[in-house]
Enzyme design. Structure first.
Site, short mmCIF file in Angstrom:
data_model
loop_
_atom_site.label_atom_id
_atom_site.label_comp_id
_atom_site.label_asym_id
_atom_site.label_seq_id
_atom_site.Cartn_x
_atom_site.Cartn_y
_atom_site.Cartn_z
N HIS A 592 -52.86 18.08 45.28
CA HIS A 592 -53.97 17.13 45.40
C HIS A 592 -53.55 15.76 44.87
CE1 HIS A 592 -58.32 15.92 44.90
NE2 HIS A 592 -57.78 15.18 43.94
N GLU A 593 -52.98 15.74 43.65
CA GLU A 593 -52.60 14.44 43.07
C GLU A 593 -51.48 13.79 43.86
OE1 GLU A 593 -54.63 13.23 41.24
OE2 GLU A 593 -55.65 14.99 40.47
N HIS A 596 -52.80 12.11 46.89
CA HIS A 596 -53.49 10.84 46.63
C HIS A 596 -52.59 9.63 46.91
CE1 HIS A 596 -57.55 11.45 45.44
NE2 HIS A 596 -57.28 12.26 44.44
N GLU A 652 -60.73 11.74 48.27
CA GLU A 652 -60.65 13.04 47.60
C GLU A 652 -60.57 14.18 48.62
OE1 GLU A 652 -60.10 13.44 44.51
OE2 GLU A 652 -60.45 11.39 43.84
N ASP A 656 -57.73 16.93 48.78
CA ASP A 656 -58.01 18.37 48.74
C ASP A 656 -57.30 19.10 49.88
OD1 ASP A 656 -59.58 18.33 46.47
OD2 ASP A 656 -61.50 18.35 47.54
N HIS A 717 -65.78 12.63 44.74
CA HIS A 717 -65.43 13.99 45.19
C HIS A 717 -66.62 14.60 45.93
CE1 HIS A 717 -63.22 13.15 41.43
NE2 HIS A 717 -62.23 13.83 41.98
N ARG A 723 -65.81 21.41 48.71
CA ARG A 723 -64.38 21.26 48.45
C ARG A 723 -63.67 22.55 48.87
NH1 ARG A 723 -63.15 17.85 42.96
NH2 ARG A 723 -61.11 17.76 43.99
#
Length: 755
Positions: A592-593, A596, A652, A656, A717, A723
Site C-alpha cells: 500500500h505505502e 502511494h 488510498e 489498497d 480512505h 477497503r
C-alpha cells in the site's frame, strides 16, 4: 523532529485537530490512534471462549491428522493438504481467525461479512468509543505497555528527554492540581493576549498583534496555516508554506450542509459553555459566539473542498512575500512571518509556497470587511480551543457533549491514564518511543521487514512489465522510482542515543505539576523548532509518526516509506505466523505505502521527491482513464445511505488495490522459492485463501453512524468494509481461489486496475 510532511497514511489518524479541508502541510506533531480504553471484567474459574475454541481446534486437528493417516497410510506428511501446523502460535492464530469468520455467509456474496461477521458479533462498540477495530485494540495494548514503563517505581533513566516524558505524563495525571487551577491559566493567557470581549473589555485595534501571538508562540491557526516544510519542487530545501485553515469542525460540510444542523447547535452550545466557564455573561456570550460561528461559516464558504485539491501541480504556487502581500493585503505578511519565524531575518523577496491562492485572496477581503471586534473574538476563540483540553473536568464535560453529536460517543469512560499517554505521545512521542522500543521491539523484525519490502518491490516492478497502457520510457522511470524508495522501519536510530534524543527536546521545559504550562511551553518550543528548520536542508531521517503508532506512511518529498514499531506486531506481523498471514497483513501495508508513490498524487513526484512532470503524455492520459474507473466504482458504494466520495478517496483506493496485488504476487513468489507452507488447523482454508482472509480481517471494525458520516466527510480512505470489498472484487486471483462465479457480487466481471 517536530515538523510534519505531506504524507499518505495506511489508516485514518484519529485525534488530529487539523480539519480535513485544511492545510496541505500541517506542522503539528501527529500520531495514529487516539482512542481510550475499555475495562473488561471476567469471572474466575471459568474457561474463556478462547480456551474452548483452542480445545476444539486441537481436537479437530487430531481428527483431521487421523483422517489423513487413514487415507494415505503412513506417508500422509508428503501431502501438504494434510500437513498441519500445530505449533502454539498456529493453533492460537487459527482460533482467532475461526472466531472472526461468519461461515453462514457466502464469501462470493459479501467477503467482508464472511471474514468479519464473527468479529463484529463479539465486539460491540465499547462505551465512550466512536469506533473499534484491530488498530484501536493494538494501540490500547501499546498504551498499557507505556503506562507500565512510565509508572514503574524503578523508572531511572539517564536520558533527560525520557524524564521529561515521565514528568509530562505525571502532570497530566495530576487531576487534583488541574482542578485547583480551574480556568485561571487560560483566563491569564487571554489577558496576556490583550483581552477578549466575551470575558473582559477589549477596546484595542490590535489585529496584527493578536494574530501574531495566537498563531505564533501558541500555534493556533485562525484564517490560515503557516509552516516550514520541504519545498515539493526542490526537495533538498525547506520553505515557508501557507494554506487555508480556520474551521473548528472537521469539514466545511458541517457548516454548509443542512443535514448537520444538530452538530452546529451542539458546537454553538459548546462555544457558549466555554465562554461562561471563562467568565462571560450569558446573554452577550450567546450573541457573540453566534457571530463567531457565522464568521466560521463564511470561512467554510470560501474553503476549497478536499477532493478539489488533489492535483498538487495545480495548487502549488511559489511567490515572494511581496507578492503574497499584494494577493492578501489584509495581513502585514513580512511583519507576521518575521514574528512567526523569529529570530530569522526575512525580507519581502523571501519565497513562500501558497496552496490556496484564491482562498487567501478571499480571506483577505473577508478580514477587511469584518468588524475588528469580531475578528478579535474569533482569533481568541482559536486560542481558547487549543487551551481548553488542558483544563479541569468542567471543560472536559463540555467537550464530551460536542463529541457525542459529532461522533455518537456517549460520555467518555476513557481512564485518565490513557488520555495522558495519548497526550504524551503527541508531545514527547520520540522519548516515549525510546522507552517503548527498548521494552518491546524485536531487533530481528527490522531485517525481516526489509526482506519483505524488497520482495514486494520486486513484485510491483514485475507487474509494471505487464501494463499495456504504459509507454517504455515512463515504465523505466517508474522502475527507477520504485528502486529509489527507501524504507524506515521500527524507529529512527537517534532515539536510542540518549545524547541525540536529549538534543531533540533541548529547550523544552517540563514540570511535574503544571500540565497547562507544559502544553504552552510545547507550543512555544515547536514554533522555535519550526523556525529553525527554514535555513537547514530537510532531514532525511526525520519521522512524523512516533514509534508506538499503529500506522504507516509514504512521504512523496522524500520518496520514503515508514513503518513504526507499533504496527509490526500481530495481526499484521508475527515471526511464528504463516507467511500467508504476514503477507496478507504487513505485506499489504508495505505494498500500500509503496503504491502511494504511484497514486494520483504521489505519481507527480519523481524519484528524488520533486514535484515535476516525468511521465509521457500518453501514459498520463491512460492513467487518468484507469483511475476514472476506480472513482466510479467506489462512488457507487454507500454507508447508511450515504455515498463514498470516489474522488476524495482515490489515492488510498489506488494504494489498497496496488498493495494487495503486489503483496499477493510476492507471497506466491515466496512459495515458489520455499515450497508450500503447512496449513492452519480447523480453519479449512488453503493458504492462498488464508492470505485474503488475513488481509480482510485487518479491517474488521464497528463504528457509530455519526462517526461513519464524519469519515465520509473527511477521511481520504474508504470505509473499512469497502477497503475489503472494493479491493478484492478487483482481484482475479481472489475470484479464482474462492471460485466466485462470474456475475457474483465479488466477481462482477467489471474490474478496475491501475497498477
Amino acid at each position: 523532529m517536530m515538523s510534519n510532511y505531506k504524507r499518505a497514511t495506511f489508516e485514518e489518524e484519529d485525534g488530529s485537530d487539523i480539519p480535513a479541508d485544511g492545510a496541505i502541510s500541517p506542522d503539528s506533531v501527529e500520531v495514529g490512534f487516539r482512542k481510550g480504553g475499555i475495562q473488561l471484567c471476567g469471572g474466575l474459574g471459568r474457561r474463556t471462549q478462547l480456551e474452548i475454541v483452542l480445545a476444539a481446534l486441537l481436537m479437530a486437528s487430531v481428527l483431521s491428522l487421523f483422517a489423513c493417516a487413514v487415507t494415505l497410510g503412513v506417508h500422509y506428511k508428503n501431502d501438504p493438504s494434510c500437513s498441519l501446523c500445530l505449533t502454539e502460535a498456529c493453533v492460537t492464530v487459527a482460533s482467532k481467525i475461526v472466531e472472526s469468520l461468519d461461515r453462514t455467509v457466502d464469501p462470493c456474496q459479501d467477503f467482508y461479512q464472511y471474514a468479519c461477521g464473527g468479529w463484529i458479533r463479539k465486539n460491540p462498540l465499547p462505551d465512550g468509543r466512536s469506533r473499534w477495530s484491530t488498530f484501536n485494540s493494538i494501540w490500547d495494548q501499546n498504551q498499557a505497555m507505556l503506562k507500565h514503563l512510565l509508572e514503574n517505581g524503578t523508572f531511572n533513566s539517564s536520558s533527560e528527554a525520557e524524564k521529561k516524558a515521565q514528568f509530562y505524563y505525571l502532570s497530566c495525571l495530576n487531576e487534583q492540581r488541574i482542578e485547583e487551577l480551574g480556568a485561571q491559566p487560560l483566563i491569564d493567557l487571554i489577558t496576556k493576549t490583550g483581552g477578549w470581549n466575551i470575558t473582559e473589555p477589549w477596546e484595542k485595534d490590535n489585529f496584527m498583534e493578536v494574530l501574531k501571538m495566537v498563531s505564533g508562540p501558541y500555534r493556533a491557526q485562525p484564517f490560515f496555516t503557516v509552516g516550514v516544510s520541504v519545498d515539493p519542487k526542490n526537495s533538498n530545501s525547506n520553505i515557508i508554506q501557507v494554506d487555508q485553515s480556520g474551521l473548528f469542525l472537521p469539514s466545511r460540510d458541517y457548516y454548509l450542509n443542512k443535514t448537520n444542523e444538530k452538530v452546529l447547535k451542539a458546537y454553538l452550545d459548546y462555544m457558549v459553555e466555554l465562554g461562561l466557564l471563562l467568565g462571560g455573561d450569558k446573554n452577550s456570550t450567546q450573541s457573540q459566539m453566534q457571530q463567531i460561528l457565522d464568521f466560521e461559516t463564511a470561512l467554510a464558504n470560501i474553503t476549497v473542498p478536499q477532493d478539489e485539491r488533489r492535483d498538487e501541480e495545480k495548487i502549488y504556487h511559489k511567490i515572494t512575500i511581496a507578492e503574497l502581500q499584494a494577493l492578501a493585503p489584509a495581513v502585514d505578511w513580512l511583519d507576521y512571518l518575521t514574528s512567526a519565524l523569529s529570530p530569522l531575518e526575512l525580507n519581502d523577496t523571501e519565497p513562500v509556497v501558497v496552496y490556496a491562492k484564491e482562498y487567501l485572496q478571499q480571506v483577505s477581503d473577508l478580514i477587511n470587511k469584518t468588524d475588528r471586534n469580531l475578528l478579535n473574538n474569533y482569533m481568541i476563540w482559536n486560542l481558547v480551543q487549543k487551551g481548553a483540553s488542558s483544563l479541569d473536568q468542567r471543560f472536559e464535560n463540555a467537550q464530551d457533549k460536542l463529541l457525542e453529536s459529532l461522533y455518537g460517543t456517549k460520555k467518555s469512560c476513557t481512564p485518565r491514564w490513557q488520555t495522558c499517554i495519548g497526550n504524551t505521545d503527541d508531545t514527547l512521542g520520540f522519548a516515549l518511543g525510546a522507552l517503548f522500543v527498548k521494552a518491546t521491539f524485536d531487533k530481528h523484525s527490522k531485517e525481516i521487514a526489509e526482506g519483505m519490502i524488497n520482495e514486494i518491490r520486486t513484485a510491483f516492478k514485475d507487474a509494471l512489465d505487464n501494463l499495456s497502457w504504459m509507454d517504455e520510457q515512463t515504465r523505466q522511470a517508474a522502475k527507477d522510482k520504485a528502486d529509489a524508495i527507501y524504507d524506515m522501519i521500527g524507529f529512527p536510530d537517534f532515539i536510542l542515543d540518549p545524547k541525540e534524543l536529549d538534543e531533540v527536546y533541548d529547550g523544552y521545559e517540563v514540570s511535574e505539576d503544571n500540565f497547562f504550562q507544559n502544553m504552552l511551553n510545547f507550543y512555544n518550543f515547536s514554533a522555535r523548532v519550526m523556525a529553525d528548520q527554514l535555513r537547514k536542508p530537510p532531514n532525511k531521517d526525520q519521522w512524523s509518526m512516533t514509534p508506538p503508532t499503529v500506522n504507516a506512511y509514504y512521504m512523496p518529498t522524500k520518496n520514503g516509506i515508514v513503518f513504526p514499531a507499533g504496527i509490526l506486531q500481530a495481526p499484521f506481523y508475527a515471526r511464528d505466523h504463516p507467511k500467508a498471514l504476514n503477507f496478507g497483513g504487513i505485506g499489504v501495508v508495505m505494498g500500500h505505502e509503496l503504491t502511494h508513490a504511484f497514486d494520483d498524487q504521489g505519481r507527480e513526484y519523481d524519484k528524488d521527491g520533486n514535484l515535476r512532470p516525468w511521465w509521457q503524455n500518453s501514459s498520463v492520459d491512460a492513467f487518468k482513464n484507469r483511475t476514472e474507473c476506480m472513482v466510479d466504482q467506489y462512488t457507487q458504494y454507500t454507508i447508511n445511505g450515504e455515498h463514498i466520495n470516489g474522488k476524495q478517496t482515490l489515492g488510498e483506493n489506488i494504494a489498497d488495490n496496488g498493495g494487495l496485488k503486489a503483496a499477493y504476487h510476492a507471497y506466491r513468489s515466496w512459495v515458489r522459492k520455499n515450497g508450500k507452507e503447512k496449513r492452519l488447523p480447523a480453519v479449512n482454508l488453503t493458504n492462498d485463501q488464508l492470505f485474503f482472509v488475513g488481509f480482510a480481517q485487518v479491517w474488521c471494525s464497528v463504528r457509530t453512524p455519526e462517526s461513519a458520516h464524519e469519515g465520509l466527510m473527511t477521511d481520504p480512505h474508504s470505509p473499512p468494509k469497502y477497503r475489503v470489498i472494493g479491493t478484492l472484487s478487483n482481484s482475479p486471483e481472489f475470484a479464482q481461489h474462492f471460485q466466485c462465479p462470474l456475475g457474483s457480487p465479488m466477481n462482477s466481471g467489471h474490474r478496475c486496475e491501475v497498477w
